[in-house]
Design an enzyme around this catalytic site. Structure first.
Site, PDB file in Angstrom:
ATOM      1  N   LYS A  37       0.812  -1.216   0.000  1.00 52.00           N
ATOM      2  CA  LYS A  37       0.000   0.000   0.000  1.00 52.00           C
ATOM      3  C   LYS A  37       0.844   1.265   0.000  1.00 52.00           C
ATOM      4  CE  LYS A  37      -4.544  -1.148   1.738  1.00 52.00           C
ATOM      5  NZ  LYS A  37      -5.619  -0.615   2.600  1.00 52.00           N
ATOM      6  N   LYS A  81      -5.884 -10.174  -8.328  1.00 53.03           N
ATOM      7  CA  LYS A  81      -7.041 -10.230  -7.437  1.00 53.03           C
ATOM      8  C   LYS A  81      -8.168  -9.341  -7.977  1.00 53.03           C
ATOM      9  CE  LYS A  81      -8.046  -9.620  -2.616  1.00 53.03           C
ATOM     10  NZ  LYS A  81      -7.669  -9.224  -1.284  1.00 53.03           N
ATOM     11  N   LYS A 128     -11.739  -3.471  -6.479  1.00 49.23           N
ATOM     12  CA  LYS A 128     -12.613  -2.334  -6.755  1.00 49.23           C
ATOM     13  C   LYS A 128     -11.843  -1.198  -7.419  1.00 49.23           C
ATOM     14  CE  LYS A 128     -11.869  -1.555  -1.911  1.00 49.23           C
ATOM     15  NZ  LYS A 128     -12.321  -2.122  -0.648  1.00 49.23           N
TER      16      LYS A 128
END
Ligand code: TRP
Length: 337
Positions: A117, A200, A203
Site C-alpha cells: 500500500k 485479485k 474495486k
C-alpha cells in the site's frame, strides 16, 4: 486457541470503496454462515482503518452505510450478530495505542500489506498505515475473539495479532488475551479478476468488466460472466487440470463458492463441459444469489436512518463487551483509575 476463552468470532471490512464479489464470497457470505446460536459473531466496518489512506469524508460516510447495507442484504442478522462501525467504539483505538507499545518496529516492517500500500514512496505513507496491524489486533482482542474469518491476504496480520497477544501476556505475566485462530477456508477466499486470472478482483481496477460489484443488476452480472476471459479448452474433471489455467480455476472457484461445493465437487459435475455451457450455469448461480442482494441494498440505501440506527445499537452492544476488557487491560498495565 486457549480453551479458557469462550468461542467468539470477529471480523472487519474496510469501508473504502464499492463491494465486489470478492468481498461477498471471500468474507460476507462466510460471516453469514458463521452466525450461530451458541456463540457471538461480531462484524465491524473498520472506518478508522480506512482513513490510513485518504478518504473523502462524504464518500467514506456513504461507503460505511453501503457496507452495512451489504452485510444486512447478504443475511447478517443485526439481532444475532453485533454489527457496527469501528469509530463508534472508542475502545478499539484505546487498546490500539497500548498495542502500539507492544508491537515491535521490526514486526511491522515485515508486513507485506504495508509495503504494497505504501508503494515506492514510503516516506510519504501515513504513520497510521504503518501502525495499522496493531489497531487490527486491538479490533480482535478488545473482544477476546477466538476466531477470525479472513481472506488469505490477512494471514500475516493475524500472525501479528497472535504475536501481540503472546507478548502482552508474557510481558505482564498474565493469561489475558487469547491466541486467536484465523479461519481461512473455502474455495473463494481469493476471487480473481475476470479479465486476468493472476490478479485479485479489485474495486480499484480501471476496468469495471474485471469485477462483479454487489450493486450490479442481473443483466450486468450475466454479461460480465459471459465476457469473462477463459481459454479454449473444455473444463477438466480433475483439479490438477486447472494448473496453469488461472481463469478457468477462478470461475470454478466462484461457482464452488456460490454452490457451497468444493472445486473437486464442481469438476465432478462439470468436467468435460465447454465454457459456452459452463458460463450460463455460473451466471444463473451468480444472478440467483447476488441480484436479490443488490435490490435489497438499494432499498436500504434509500433511507439511511435505519442503517444508522442499526450501527448505533450495534456499537452499544459492542461497547458492553469491550469496555470491561479495556478496563482490565488498563489495570494490568498500571494505569491509575
Ligand atoms: N485488514 C483487514 C482487510 O484489509 C480489515 C480488518 C481490520 C480486519 N481489522 C480487522 C479483518 C480485524 C479481520 C479482523 O481486509
Amino acid at each position: 486457541m486457549s480453551s479458557a476463552f469462550t468461542p467468539r468470532v470477529f471480523s472487519g471490512i474496510q469501508p473504502s470503496g464499492g463491494l465486489t464479489l470478492g468481498n461477498y464470497l471471500g468474507a460476507i457470505k462466510r460471516f453469514v454462515d458463521m452466525q450461530a446460536d451458541d456463540f457471538e459473531t461480531i462484524y465491524c466496518m473498520v472506518d478508522l482503518h480506512a482513513i490510513t489512506v485518504w478518504q473523502d469524508p462524504e464518500v467514506l460516510r456513504r461507503n460505511t452505510r453501503e457496507l452495512c447495507a451489504g452485510f444486512i442484504a447478504s443475511g447478517i442478522d443485526p439481532e444475532k450478530s453485533i454489527l457496527f462501525n469501528q469509530s463508534q467504539v472508542p475502545e478499539h483505538a484505546q487498546l490500539g495505542w497500548i498495542f502500539n507499545t507492544v508491537a515491535r518496529m521490526g514486526w511491522l516492517n515485515r508486513m507485506t500489506q504495508f509495503k504494497d500500500k505504501a508503494g515506492k514512496n514510503r516516506e510519504n505513507a501515513s504513520v497510521g498505515l504503518f501502525a495499522y496491524p496493531a489497531l487490527m489486533a486491538a479490533d480482535i482482542l478488545i473482544y477476546h475473539a477466538t476466531h477470525v474469518p479472513v481472506g488469505e491476504d490477512q494471514k500475516q496480520h493475524l500472525e501479528l495479532t497472535r504475536d501481540i497477544a503472546a507478548k502482552f501476556n508474557h510481558d505482564y505475566g498474565v493469561d489475558f488475551f487469547p491466541i486467536t485462530e484465523p479461519v481461512i477456508e473455502g474455495a473463494a477466499t481469493r476471487v480473481m479478476s475476470l479479465r486476468d486470472g493472476s490478479k485479485k478482483m479489485s474495486k480499484s481496477d480501471p476496468s469495471d468488466m474485471s469485477r462483479i460489484n454487489m450493486t450490479d443488476d442481473a443483466d450486468m452480472i450475466a454479461q460480465k460472466i459471459r465476457k469473462a476471459r477463459t481459454d479454449p479448452d473444455a473444463l477438466p474433471s480433475e483439479i490438477k487440470g486447472l494448473d496453469d489455467r488461472p481463469e478457468a480455476r477462478n470461475l470454478v472457484n466462484i461457482y464452488a463458492g456460490f454452490a457451497d461445493l468444493s472445486p473437486e465437487q464442481v469438476l465432478a459435475e462439470v468436467g468435460g463441459k465447454q465454457f459456452s455451457e459452463f458460463k450460463p450455469m455460473l451466471a444463473d448461480q451468480a444472478v440467483a444469489k447476488l441480484a436479490p442482494i443488490s435490490i435489497e441494498m438499494a432499498r436500504l440505501m434509500e433511507d439511511t436512518s435505519e442503517i444508522d440506527r442499526i450501527l448505533h445499537r450495534g456499537a452499544e452492544r459492542a461497547r458492553a463487551v469491550a469496555a470491561p476488557i479495556l478496563k482490565q487491560t488498563y489495570d494490568i498495565v498500571g494505569m491509575v483509575s
